[in-house]
Design an enzyme around this catalytic site. Sequence first.
Site, PDB file in Angstrom:
ATOM      1  CG  ASN A   8     -22.990 -20.093  15.510  1.00 32.66           C
ATOM      2  OD1 ASN A   8     -23.923 -19.959  16.616  1.00 32.66           O
ATOM      3  ND2 ASN A   8     -21.870 -20.594  15.734  1.00 32.66           N
ATOM      4  CD1 TRP A   9     -27.017 -14.328  15.073  1.00 34.39           C
ATOM      5  CD2 TRP A   9     -28.791 -14.415  15.936  1.00 34.39           C
ATOM      6  NE1 TRP A   9     -28.098 -13.763  14.160  1.00 34.39           N
ATOM      7  CE2 TRP A   9     -29.239 -13.804  14.670  1.00 34.39           C
ATOM      8  CE3 TRP A   9     -30.434 -14.941  16.675  1.00 34.39           C
ATOM      9  CZ2 TRP A   9     -30.387 -13.417  14.270  1.00 34.39           C
ATOM     10  CZ3 TRP A   9     -31.463 -14.494  16.236  1.00 34.39           C
ATOM     11  CH2 TRP A   9     -31.644 -13.704  14.979  1.00 34.39           C
ATOM     12  CE  LYS A  10     -19.478 -18.004  16.797  1.00 38.84           C
ATOM     13  NZ  LYS A  10     -18.067 -17.936  16.558  1.00 38.84           N
ATOM     14  CG  HIS A  88     -18.862 -23.834  17.070  1.00 37.88           C
ATOM     15  ND1 HIS A  88     -17.735 -23.228  17.745  1.00 37.88           N
ATOM     16  CD2 HIS A  88     -19.223 -23.173  15.997  1.00 37.88           C
ATOM     17  CE1 HIS A  88     -17.657 -21.909  17.142  1.00 37.88           C
ATOM     18  NE2 HIS A  88     -18.292 -21.849  16.131  1.00 37.88           N
ATOM     19  CD  GLU A  90     -16.966 -20.040  19.479  1.00 40.12           C
ATOM     20  OE1 GLU A  90     -18.358 -19.935  19.793  1.00 40.12           O
ATOM     21  OE2 GLU A  90     -16.591 -19.257  18.666  1.00 40.12           O
ATOM     22  CD  GLU A 160     -17.457 -22.730  11.856  1.00 37.25           C
ATOM     23  OE1 GLU A 160     -18.132 -21.706  11.701  1.00 37.25           O
ATOM     24  OE2 GLU A 160     -17.573 -22.982  13.150  1.00 37.25           O
ATOM     25  N   GLY A 166     -13.788 -15.788  14.382  1.00 36.38           N
ATOM     26  CA  GLY A 166     -13.955 -14.291  14.995  1.00 36.38           C
ATOM     27  C   GLY A 166     -12.559 -13.689  14.895  1.00 36.38           C
ATOM     28  CB  SER A 206     -13.337 -14.405   9.519  1.00 35.26           C
ATOM     29  OG  SER A 206     -12.598 -14.213  11.076  1.00 35.26           O
ATOM     30  N   GLY A 228     -19.865 -13.567  13.487  1.00 39.01           N
ATOM     31  CA  GLY A 228     -20.223 -12.143  13.823  1.00 39.01           C
ATOM     32  C   GLY A 228     -20.949 -11.513  12.715  1.00 39.01           C
TER      33      GLY A 228
HETATM   34  P1  PGA Z   1     -17.328 -15.897  12.789  1.00 39.61           P
HETATM   35  O1  PGA Z   1     -17.790 -17.208  13.586  1.00 39.61           O
HETATM   36  O2  PGA Z   1     -18.076 -15.751  11.468  1.00 39.61           O
HETATM   37  O3  PGA Z   1     -17.552 -14.771  13.727  1.00 39.61           O
HETATM   38  O4  PGA Z   1     -15.755 -16.289  12.673  1.00 39.61           O
HETATM   39  C1  PGA Z   1     -18.017 -18.317  12.611  1.00 39.61           C
HETATM   40  C2  PGA Z   1     -18.485 -19.632  13.638  1.00 39.61           C
HETATM   41  O5  PGA Z   1     -17.879 -19.539  14.710  1.00 39.61           O
HETATM   42  O6  PGA Z   1     -19.618 -20.465  13.355  1.00 39.61           O
END
Ligand code: PGA
Length: 244
Positions: A8-10, A88, A90, A160, A166, A206, A228
Amino acid sequence: MKKMIVGNWKMNKTTAEAMVFVKRLKKVKSKADIVMCPAFTALYAVSKLLGKSKIKLGAQNMFYEEKGPYTGEVSPKMLGVDYVILGHSERREYFNETNEEINKKVKAALKNKIKPILCVGESLKQRKAKKAKQVVGNQLKKCLKEVKKNEFSRIIIAYEPIWAIGTGKTATAEQAQEMHSFIRSVVSKIIGVKSSKKLKILYGGSVNPKNIKSIFEMKDIDGALIGGASLKLTSFARMIHLCS
Ligand code: PGA
């Protein structure tokens, strides 16, 4: 079950950067199912690059309507992807997405032959208050409302925990396993124990080359949703090797 690794590159990488990465990724041998989720703007170019490659393409969001006066939104039909990340944390936190909206998106994705990767997870406050399972159970119930039993084979769930995204803090493999087994039991009440065993449940938060192995050793963890650590090819390729 074959492991699944979703990158997931966001909101990272221009189309040009995404193309450089994917060209190199295609050369990496993998025993896992790989899904890359670039920004909307890079989807078309990346899909052309992937062609008939085993690597699949996913979007990070979509709207549930098929077309119409929704300035700035993108419909399922416009995506041209195999998968879509929905709900997600976010999106829930910064864009106020509710379980009800996510449920509409899940149904719209299925209708359009796109496999939803439905994200669920609790905050630190909720975990500390011992409400993690209640929160996740509620998210599952609401986001999967009215999904037909035979459609569950096309759904992927990603657990998650918000406090692990993150932050560099991962849930311990045992904490993740406990929640994954809970998620499977919730779904087994809808589709039966036998079918629930086929449900892919990914862990996200993470995940990196150092911890992926111990996470993947857990019985109910079928893959990872990686933010990340999916941005650099070296670390992403390392994780792919580690699960082969
Ligand atoms: P992260 O993000 O690996 O940077 O913690 C995971 C995600 O939000 O899908």
